[in-house]
Design a protein around this motif. Sequence first.
Motif, PDB file in Angstrom:
ATOM      1  N   LYS A  84      22.666 -22.584  14.633  1.00  0.00           N
ATOM      2  CA  LYS A  84      21.905 -22.084  14.966  1.00  0.00           C
ATOM      3  C   LYS A  84      22.248 -20.530  13.723  1.00  0.00           C
ATOM      4  O   LYS A  84      20.436 -20.404  13.525  1.00  0.00           O
ATOM      5  CB  LYS A  84      21.286 -21.957  16.002  1.00  0.00           C
ATOM      6  CG  LYS A  84      19.642 -21.620  16.456  1.00  0.00           C
ATOM      7  CD  LYS A  84      19.113 -21.913  17.517  1.00  0.00           C
ATOM      8  CE  LYS A  84      17.792 -21.065  17.688  1.00  0.00           C
ATOM      9  NZ  LYS A  84      17.498 -19.763  17.326  1.00  0.00           N
ATOM     10  N   SER A  85      22.934 -20.544  14.397  1.00  0.00           N
ATOM     11  CA  SER A  85      22.958 -18.472  13.867  1.00  0.00           C
ATOM     12  C   SER A  85      22.651 -19.227  12.001  1.00  0.00           C
ATOM     13  O   SER A  85      22.355 -17.666  11.372  1.00  0.00           O
ATOM     14  CB  SER A  85      24.340 -18.322  13.979  1.00  0.00           C
ATOM     15  OG  SER A  85      25.469 -18.982  13.532  1.00  0.00           O
ATOM     16  N   ALA A  86      23.027 -19.527  11.756  1.00  0.00           N
ATOM     17  CA  ALA A  86      23.591 -19.954  10.827  1.00  0.00           C
ATOM     18  C   ALA A  86      22.284 -20.088   9.620  1.00  0.00           C
ATOM     19  O   ALA A  86      21.626 -19.711   8.745  1.00  0.00           O
ATOM     20  CB  ALA A  86      24.427 -20.762   9.733  1.00  0.00           C
ATOM     21  N   SER A  87      21.657 -20.814  10.552  1.00  0.00           N
ATOM     22  CA  SER A  87      20.708 -22.446   9.772  1.00  0.00           C
ATOM     23  C   SER A  87      19.278 -20.908  10.065  1.00  0.00           C
ATOM     24  O   SER A  87      18.170 -20.758   8.903  1.00  0.00           O
ATOM     25  CB  SER A  87      20.105 -22.960  10.501  1.00  0.00           C
ATOM     26  OG  SER A  87      21.192 -24.099  10.305  1.00  0.00           O
ATOM     27  N   ASP A  88      19.542 -20.151  10.871  1.00  0.00           N
ATOM     28  CA  ASP A  88      18.531 -18.659  11.244  1.00  0.00           C
ATOM     29  C   ASP A  88      18.114 -17.880  10.184  1.00  0.00           C
ATOM     30  O   ASP A  88      17.650 -17.094   9.053  1.00  0.00           O
ATOM     31  CB  ASP A  88      18.842 -17.742  12.509  1.00  0.00           C
ATOM     32  CG  ASP A  88      17.601 -18.673  13.773  1.00  0.00           C
ATOM     33  OD1 ASP A  88      17.557 -19.687  13.677  1.00  0.00           O
ATOM     34  OD2 ASP A  88      18.612 -17.937  14.294  1.00  0.00           O
ATOM     35  N   ILE A  89      19.509 -17.943   9.374  1.00  0.00           N
ATOM     36  CA  ILE A  89      19.806 -16.855   7.995  1.00  0.00           C
ATOM     37  C   ILE A  89      19.103 -17.796   6.719  1.00  0.00           C
ATOM     38  O   ILE A  89      18.301 -16.940   6.381  1.00  0.00           O
ATOM     39  CB  ILE A  89      21.507 -16.444   7.787  1.00  0.00           C
ATOM     40  CG1 ILE A  89      22.052 -15.279   9.070  1.00  0.00           C
ATOM     41  CG2 ILE A  89      21.613 -15.786   6.245  1.00  0.00           C
ATOM     42  CD1 ILE A  89      23.130 -15.765   9.303  1.00  0.00           C
ATOM     43  N   SER A 181      14.992  -7.039  -8.608  1.00  0.00           N
ATOM     44  CA  SER A 181      13.794  -7.890  -6.460  1.00  0.00           C
ATOM     45  C   SER A 181      14.802  -9.128  -6.512  1.00  0.00           C
ATOM     46  O   SER A 181      15.499  -9.718  -6.762  1.00  0.00           O
ATOM     47  CB  SER A 181      12.655  -8.813  -8.538  1.00  0.00           C
ATOM     48  OG  SER A 181      11.961  -9.892  -6.707  1.00  0.00           O
ATOM     49  N   LEU A 182      14.564  -9.094  -5.203  1.00  0.00           N
ATOM     50  CA  LEU A 182      15.605 -10.508  -4.115  1.00  0.00           C
ATOM     51  C   LEU A 182      14.771 -10.587  -3.326  1.00  0.00           C
ATOM     52  O   LEU A 182      13.867 -10.585  -2.077  1.00  0.00           O
ATOM     53  CB  LEU A 182      16.558  -9.755  -3.584  1.00  0.00           C
ATOM     54  CG  LEU A 182      17.114 -10.134  -2.289  1.00  0.00           C
ATOM     55  CD1 LEU A 182      17.842 -11.234  -2.932  1.00  0.00           C
ATOM     56  CD2 LEU A 182      17.907 -10.141  -1.357  1.00  0.00           C
ATOM     57  N   GLU A 183      13.208 -12.263  -3.664  1.00  0.00           N
ATOM     58  CA  GLU A 183      12.411 -12.417  -2.936  1.00  0.00           C
ATOM     59  C   GLU A 183      12.847 -13.280  -1.789  1.00  0.00           C
ATOM     60  O   GLU A 183      11.559 -13.077  -0.933  1.00  0.00           O
ATOM     61  CB  GLU A 183      11.539 -12.933  -4.520  1.00  0.00           C
ATOM     62  CG  GLU A 183      10.938 -12.083  -4.830  1.00  0.00           C
ATOM     63  CD  GLU A 183      10.631 -13.222  -6.255  1.00  0.00           C
ATOM     64  OE1 GLU A 183      10.065 -15.285  -5.797  1.00  0.00           O
ATOM     65  OE2 GLU A 183       9.826 -12.385  -7.271  1.00  0.00           O
ATOM     66  N   ASN A 184      13.658 -13.870  -1.979  1.00  0.00           N
ATOM     67  CA  ASN A 184      14.518 -14.312  -1.042  1.00  0.00           C
ATOM     68  C   ASN A 184      15.195 -14.596  -0.429  1.00  0.00           C
ATOM     69  O   ASN A 184      16.264 -15.823  -0.923  1.00  0.00           O
ATOM     70  CB  ASN A 184      14.162 -15.892  -0.818  1.00  0.00           C
ATOM     71  CG  ASN A 184      12.597 -16.542  -1.237  1.00  0.00           C
ATOM     72  OD1 ASN A 184      11.965 -16.039  -0.338  1.00  0.00           O
ATOM     73  ND2 ASN A 184      11.738 -16.647  -2.452  1.00  0.00           N
ATOM     74  N   ALA A 185      15.908 -13.467   0.069  1.00  0.00           N
ATOM     75  CA  ALA A 185      16.994 -13.099   0.643  1.00  0.00           C
ATOM     76  C   ALA A 185      17.739 -14.039   1.606  1.00  0.00           C
ATOM     77  O   ALA A 185      17.601 -14.995   2.543  1.00  0.00           O
ATOM     78  CB  ALA A 185      17.366 -11.685   1.860  1.00  0.00           C
ATOM     79  N   HIS A 186      19.185 -14.136   1.477  1.00  0.00           N
ATOM     80  CA  HIS A 186      19.714 -15.463   1.576  1.00  0.00           C
ATOM     81  C   HIS A 186      20.091 -17.147   1.380  1.00  0.00           C
ATOM     82  O   HIS A 186      19.632 -18.100   2.228  1.00  0.00           O
ATOM     83  CB  HIS A 186      20.222 -15.419   3.357  1.00  0.00           C
ATOM     84  CG  HIS A 186      20.358 -13.931   3.529  1.00  0.00           C
ATOM     85  ND1 HIS A 186      21.823 -13.533   4.056  1.00  0.00           N
ATOM     86  CD2 HIS A 186      19.802 -13.183   4.439  1.00  0.00           C
ATOM     87  CE1 HIS A 186      21.952 -12.892   3.787  1.00  0.00           C
ATOM     88  NE2 HIS A 186      20.618 -12.046   4.639  1.00  0.00           N
ATOM     89  N   GLU A 187      18.559 -16.854   0.528  1.00  0.00           N
ATOM     90  CA  GLU A 187      18.584 -18.052  -0.460  1.00  0.00           C
ATOM     91  C   GLU A 187      19.365 -18.419  -1.617  1.00  0.00           C
ATOM     92  O   GLU A 187      19.710 -17.198  -2.331  1.00  0.00           O
ATOM     93  CB  GLU A 187      17.161 -18.150  -0.867  1.00  0.00           C
ATOM     94  CG  GLU A 187      16.948 -19.857  -1.774  1.00  0.00           C
ATOM     95  CD  GLU A 187      16.749 -20.030  -3.101  1.00  0.00           C
ATOM     96  OE1 GLU A 187      17.582 -20.844  -3.460  1.00  0.00           O
ATOM     97  OE2 GLU A 187      16.737 -18.445  -3.736  1.00  0.00           O
ATOM     98  N   SER A 188      20.471 -19.218  -1.992  1.00  0.00           N
ATOM     99  CA  SER A 188      21.561 -19.194  -2.615  1.00  0.00           C
ATOM    100  C   SER A 188      20.815 -19.297  -4.105  1.00  0.00           C
ATOM    101  O   SER A 188      21.593 -18.166  -5.234  1.00  0.00           O
ATOM    102  CB  SER A 188      22.197 -20.061  -2.123  1.00  0.00           C
ATOM    103  OG  SER A 188      21.535 -21.401  -2.897  1.00  0.00           O
ATOM    104  N   GLN A 189      20.089 -18.838  -4.812  1.00  0.00           N
ATOM    105  CA  GLN A 189      19.208 -18.860  -5.788  1.00  0.00           C
ATOM    106  C   GLN A 189      19.104 -17.496  -6.295  1.00  0.00           C
ATOM    107  O   GLN A 189      19.395 -17.201  -6.927  1.00  0.00           O
ATOM    108  CB  GLN A 189      18.854 -20.198  -6.145  1.00  0.00           C
ATOM    109  CG  GLN A 189      17.837 -19.391  -7.710  1.00  0.00           C
ATOM    110  CD  GLN A 189      16.146 -20.126  -8.410  1.00  0.00           C
ATOM    111  OE1 GLN A 189      16.010 -20.293  -8.899  1.00  0.00           O
ATOM    112  NE2 GLN A 189      16.597 -21.792  -7.359  1.00  0.00           N
ATOM    113  N   SER A 190      18.349 -16.705  -4.687  1.00  0.00           N
ATOM    114  CA  SER A 190      17.881 -16.017  -5.186  1.00  0.00           C
ATOM    115  C   SER A 190      18.538 -15.269  -5.059  1.00  0.00           C
ATOM    116  O   SER A 190      19.028 -13.933  -5.834  1.00  0.00           O
ATOM    117  CB  SER A 190      17.223 -15.566  -4.266  1.00  0.00           C
ATOM    118  OG  SER A 190      15.603 -16.219  -4.396  1.00  0.00           O
TER     119      SER A 190
END
Length: 256
Positions: A84-89, A181-190
Amino acid sequence: MFSFLGGIDITPIWEGLLLVASTPLANVGDMEKFNPAKMLSFDLETTGVDPAVARIVTSSLIKIEGSNKETTDLLADPEMEIPKSASDIHGITTEYAREHGAPHDAVVAETVERIYEGWERGFTLIVYNAPYDLSVLNALTGGDFLVKGGVVDPFVIDRAKDPYRKGARKLESVSAHYGVSLENAHESQSDALAAARIAWKLSRIYPELTEMPMEELMEAQASWHYNKQISFKKYLEGKGEDTSNISTAWPMRGIK
């Protein structure tokens, strides 16, 4: 400080400073200099913070050549429960990855193949905090992942070039500092795109990064990272804290 010889593992001057290996495909000393118009930016989202045991959830590679941008996004089934700690990120649950993800080994193989292809074509690999992402690949390939080309790590360079700036050096904070710009932090493409944009900004602020031979730039980053980690280790030791997980290796750790 060290030499890159085809087919021979590198023995660093400073123990733990650098863990890379070259192959006959690419001698770092013969590589082109860092060209911000020819970058392959890479980022992973995974199951955890320990690169020795983490498994891939998403892998993104963005190839930038001039004004052209080509993005590859891979979703993996890590074949384990995503904590869950990873999914939350990163927002990806075990159920979603199982339903929509490709087999984990296939994602690892395609990621490595695309990185190798980029190096063979003269692209510089951009990785924010390279010792994490590249160490994950090294562990998942049983230590067979080799650094065959140039690596630029905006995290290491930013810390070295602007050491007295206050504030965190996480990707979100550094992106804000450089107006990226970093629109979606912790989304690998962003994250991969933001890292590439920071690398481009750094090349404009510090033009010597594009003027140094790649061998020297790799050596400089390894040295900068080593010195920062040693300083951080001493700081933690002074507080009586555990430092066993502090690694000085760049651009990746070996496997135990």
